[in-house]
Design a protein around this motif. Structure first.
Motif, PDB file in Angstrom:
ATOM      1  N   UNK A  99       0.835  -1.202   0.000  1.00 22.55           N
ATOM      2  CA  UNK A  99       0.000   0.000   0.000  1.00 22.55           C
ATOM      3  C   UNK A  99       0.874   1.258   0.000  1.00 22.55           C
ATOM      4  N   UNK A 100       1.936   1.233   0.774  1.00 22.99           N
ATOM      5  CA  UNK A 100       2.861   2.379   0.811  1.00 22.99           C
ATOM      6  C   UNK A 100       3.505   2.596  -0.555  1.00 22.99           C
ATOM      7  N   UNK A 101       3.896   1.512  -1.211  1.00 19.88           N
ATOM      8  CA  UNK A 101       4.486   1.625  -2.548  1.00 19.88           C
ATOM      9  C   UNK A 101       3.465   2.187  -3.530  1.00 19.88           C
ATOM     10  N   UNK A 102       2.225   1.702  -3.451  1.00 26.60           N
ATOM     11  CA  UNK A 102       1.166   2.186  -4.336  1.00 26.60           C
ATOM     12  C   UNK A 102       0.988   3.696  -4.181  1.00 26.60           C
ATOM     13  N   UNK A 103       0.938   4.172  -2.942  1.00 27.51           N
ATOM     14  CA  UNK A 103       0.757   5.603  -2.701  1.00 27.51           C
ATOM     15  C   UNK A 103       1.927   6.421  -3.252  1.00 27.51           C
ATOM     16  N   UNK A 104       3.141   5.895  -3.100  1.00 23.45           N
ATOM     17  CA  UNK A 104       4.314   6.611  -3.606  1.00 23.45           C
ATOM     18  C   UNK A 104       4.307   6.667  -5.132  1.00 23.45           C
ATOM     19  N   UNK A 156     -10.729  11.640   0.099  1.00 19.86           N
ATOM     20  CA  UNK A 156     -10.038  12.107   1.298  1.00 19.86           C
ATOM     21  C   UNK A 156      -8.633  12.640   1.099  1.00 19.86           C
ATOM     22  N   UNK A 157      -8.195  13.375   2.098  1.00 23.39           N
ATOM     23  CA  UNK A 157      -6.864  13.966   2.084  1.00 23.39           C
ATOM     24  C   UNK A 157      -5.763  12.922   2.192  1.00 23.39           C
ATOM     25  N   UNK A 158      -6.117  11.703   2.589  1.00 24.42           N
ATOM     26  CA  UNK A 158      -5.115  10.651   2.715  1.00 24.42           C
ATOM     27  C   UNK A 158      -4.798   9.983   1.382  1.00 24.42           C
ATOM     28  N   UNK A 159      -5.447  10.455   0.322  1.00 22.12           N
ATOM     29  CA  UNK A 159      -5.213   9.900  -1.010  1.00 22.12           C
ATOM     30  C   UNK A 159      -4.536  10.956  -1.881  1.00 22.12           C
ATOM     31  N   UNK A 160      -3.563  10.548  -2.683  1.00 25.81           N
ATOM     32  CA  UNK A 160      -2.941  11.507  -3.609  1.00 25.81           C
ATOM     33  C   UNK A 160      -3.959  12.037  -4.617  1.00 25.81           C
ATOM     34  N   UNK A 161      -3.619  13.147  -5.233  1.00 28.47           N
ATOM     35  CA  UNK A 161      -4.492  13.730  -6.246  1.00 28.47           C
ATOM     36  C   UNK A 161      -4.510  12.857  -7.496  1.00 28.47           C
ATOM     37  N   UNK A 162      -5.587  12.968  -8.235  1.00 25.61           N
ATOM     38  CA  UNK A 162      -5.661  12.265  -9.512  1.00 25.61           C
ATOM     39  C   UNK A 162      -5.979  10.791  -9.366  1.00 25.61           C
ATOM     40  N   UNK A 163      -5.432   9.994 -10.269  1.00 22.70           N
ATOM     41  CA  UNK A 163      -5.770   8.577 -10.374  1.00 22.70           C
ATOM     42  C   UNK A 163      -4.537   7.813 -10.845  1.00 22.70           C
ATOM     43  N   UNK A 164      -4.214   6.738 -10.172  1.00 23.57           N
ATOM     44  CA  UNK A 164      -3.046   5.955 -10.565  1.00 23.57           C
ATOM     45  C   UNK A 164      -3.237   5.330 -11.949  1.00 23.57           C
ATOM     46  N   UNK A 165      -4.453   4.927 -12.292  1.00 27.08           N
ATOM     47  CA  UNK A 165      -4.682   4.380 -13.637  1.00 27.08           C
ATOM     48  C   UNK A 165      -4.437   5.444 -14.705  1.00 27.08           C
ATOM     49  N   UNK A 203       5.401  -2.395  -9.339  1.00 24.56           N
ATOM     50  CA  UNK A 203       4.452  -1.441  -9.902  1.00 24.56           C
ATOM     51  C   UNK A 203       3.187  -2.152 -10.379  1.00 24.56           C
ATOM     52  N   UNK A 204       3.348  -3.293 -11.025  1.00 32.03           N
ATOM     53  CA  UNK A 204       2.179  -4.054 -11.482  1.00 32.03           C
ATOM     54  C   UNK A 204       1.328  -4.488 -10.289  1.00 32.03           C
ATOM     55  N   UNK A 205       1.972  -4.916  -9.221  1.00 36.06           N
ATOM     56  CA  UNK A 205       1.235  -5.309  -8.009  1.00 36.06           C
ATOM     57  C   UNK A 205       0.554  -4.095  -7.380  1.00 36.06           C
ATOM     58  N   UNK A 206       1.217  -2.947  -7.428  1.00 34.66           N
ATOM     59  CA  UNK A 206       0.615  -1.719  -6.911  1.00 34.66           C
ATOM     60  C   UNK A 206      -0.622  -1.341  -7.733  1.00 34.66           C
ATOM     61  N   UNK A 207      -0.560  -1.531  -9.042  1.00 36.27           N
ATOM     62  CA  UNK A 207      -1.730  -1.259  -9.888  1.00 36.27           C
ATOM     63  C   UNK A 207      -2.878  -2.206  -9.551  1.00 36.27           C
ATOM     64  N   UNK A 208      -2.558  -3.470  -9.304  1.00 40.04           N
ATOM     65  CA  UNK A 208      -3.600  -4.434  -8.906  1.00 40.04           C
ATOM     66  C   UNK A 208      -4.251  -3.992  -7.595  1.00 40.04           C
ATOM     67  N   UNK A 209      -3.422  -3.597  -6.650  1.00 38.44           N
ATOM     68  CA  UNK A 209      -3.948  -3.144  -5.349  1.00 38.44           C
ATOM     69  C   UNK A 209      -4.830  -1.915  -5.544  1.00 38.44           C
ATOM     70  N   UNK A 257      -4.269  -0.874 -16.946  1.00 38.08           N
ATOM     71  CA  UNK A 257      -5.068   0.349 -16.927  1.00 38.08           C
ATOM     72  C   UNK A 257      -6.360   0.164 -17.727  1.00 38.08           C
ATOM     73  N   UNK A 258      -6.268  -0.509 -18.866  1.00 39.32           N
ATOM     74  CA  UNK A 258      -7.471  -0.766 -19.664  1.00 39.32           C
ATOM     75  C   UNK A 258      -8.472  -1.613 -18.891  1.00 39.32           C
ATOM     76  N   UNK A 259      -7.977  -2.619 -18.193  1.00 35.19           N
ATOM     77  CA  UNK A 259      -8.840  -3.474 -17.379  1.00 35.19           C
ATOM     78  C   UNK A 259      -9.519  -2.663 -16.273  1.00 35.19           C
ATOM     79  N   UNK A 260      -8.756  -1.793 -15.628  1.00 29.51           N
ATOM     80  CA  UNK A 260      -9.332  -0.945 -14.583  1.00 29.51           C
ATOM     81  C   UNK A 260     -10.398  -0.018 -15.126  1.00 29.51           C
ATOM     82  N   UNK A 261     -10.110   0.617 -16.252  1.00 26.80           N
ATOM     83  CA  UNK A 261     -11.088   1.511 -16.870  1.00 26.80           C
ATOM     84  C   UNK A 261     -12.345   0.749 -17.296  1.00 26.80           C
TER      85      UNK A 261
END
Length: 192
Positions: A14-19, A95-104, A55-61, A122-126
């Motif tokens: 989760x920390x890696x995903x946020x970064x 919330x403020x605990x989430x970065x701006x925008x969207x990782x996808x 990074x791929x695992x972070x996208x899955x998360x 990203x296509x799968x997420x969309x």
């Protein structure tokens, strides 16, 4: 005898995903990850593989978290219209605990043109987000909120495109009032 892990894999992922979400793939170094995740470089490699695999695992998360959040927001609505409104409001007001925008969105812009795996994720997420919106539109048609003349998939593509635009604008100095106006105009298309 193998040593047991001294960290919770889910927490450090989760920390890696946020970064990655905040900085992007290219701007995030292995040292940044090690420091931010609070683990040793060897543990990073042993647990997640290389930076790309992480990074791929972070996208899955991220996909799992966003899917759950959007379904939760939609389920709060007493009507299909309200379900869609809650999804738009969540994307604007998250919330403020989430970065701006969207990782996808960030990944689609930064890496998808040159990385088939990232493009696929990203296509799968969309597609998942569009499917949720299409299902809500169908529910609204069945309840009589909207006419049957709307093609749920086509309208879902258009509404999702508005959501993507809102996520991009959310990273800029655009005010939330503007984002809510965009959401209002996008949702008004269902009333025609």
């Amino acid at each position: 005898m193998a040593r047991s892990k001294e960290f919770d894999e889910s927490v450090v992922l989760h920390k890696a995903m946020l970064l990655f979400w905040e900085q992007g793939y290219e701007k995030t170094s292995l040292q940044d990850l090690v420091e931010h995740m609070g683990i040793h470089r060897r543990s990073l490699y042993d647990t997640f593989g290389d930076k790309h695999s992480l990074y791929l695992k972070a996208l899955d998360r991220y996909g799992d978290l966003m899917s759950a959040a959007l379904k939760s927001e939609a389920s709060r609505g007493n009507s299909a219209r309200q379900a869609l409104r809650f999804i738009f409001d969540f994307m604007i007001e998250k919330g403020d605990d989430m970065p701006l925008g969207c990782l996808f969105v960030n990944s689609a812009i930064e890496l998808a043109p040159t990385d088939e795996q990232i493009d696929g994720k990203t296509s799968q997420g969309f597609q998942g987000e569009e499917q949720l919106i299409a299902d809500i539109i169908r529910r609204g048609q069945q309840s009589g909120e909207w006419g049957a003349h709307h093609d749920p998939e086509l309208v879902a593509e258009s509404l999702h495109n508005s959501l993507v635009g809102i996520r991009v604008l959310g990273r800029t100095s655009a005010g939330k009032e503007k984002l809510h106006r965009i959401a209002d105009a996008s949702l008004a298309a269902l009333d025609k």
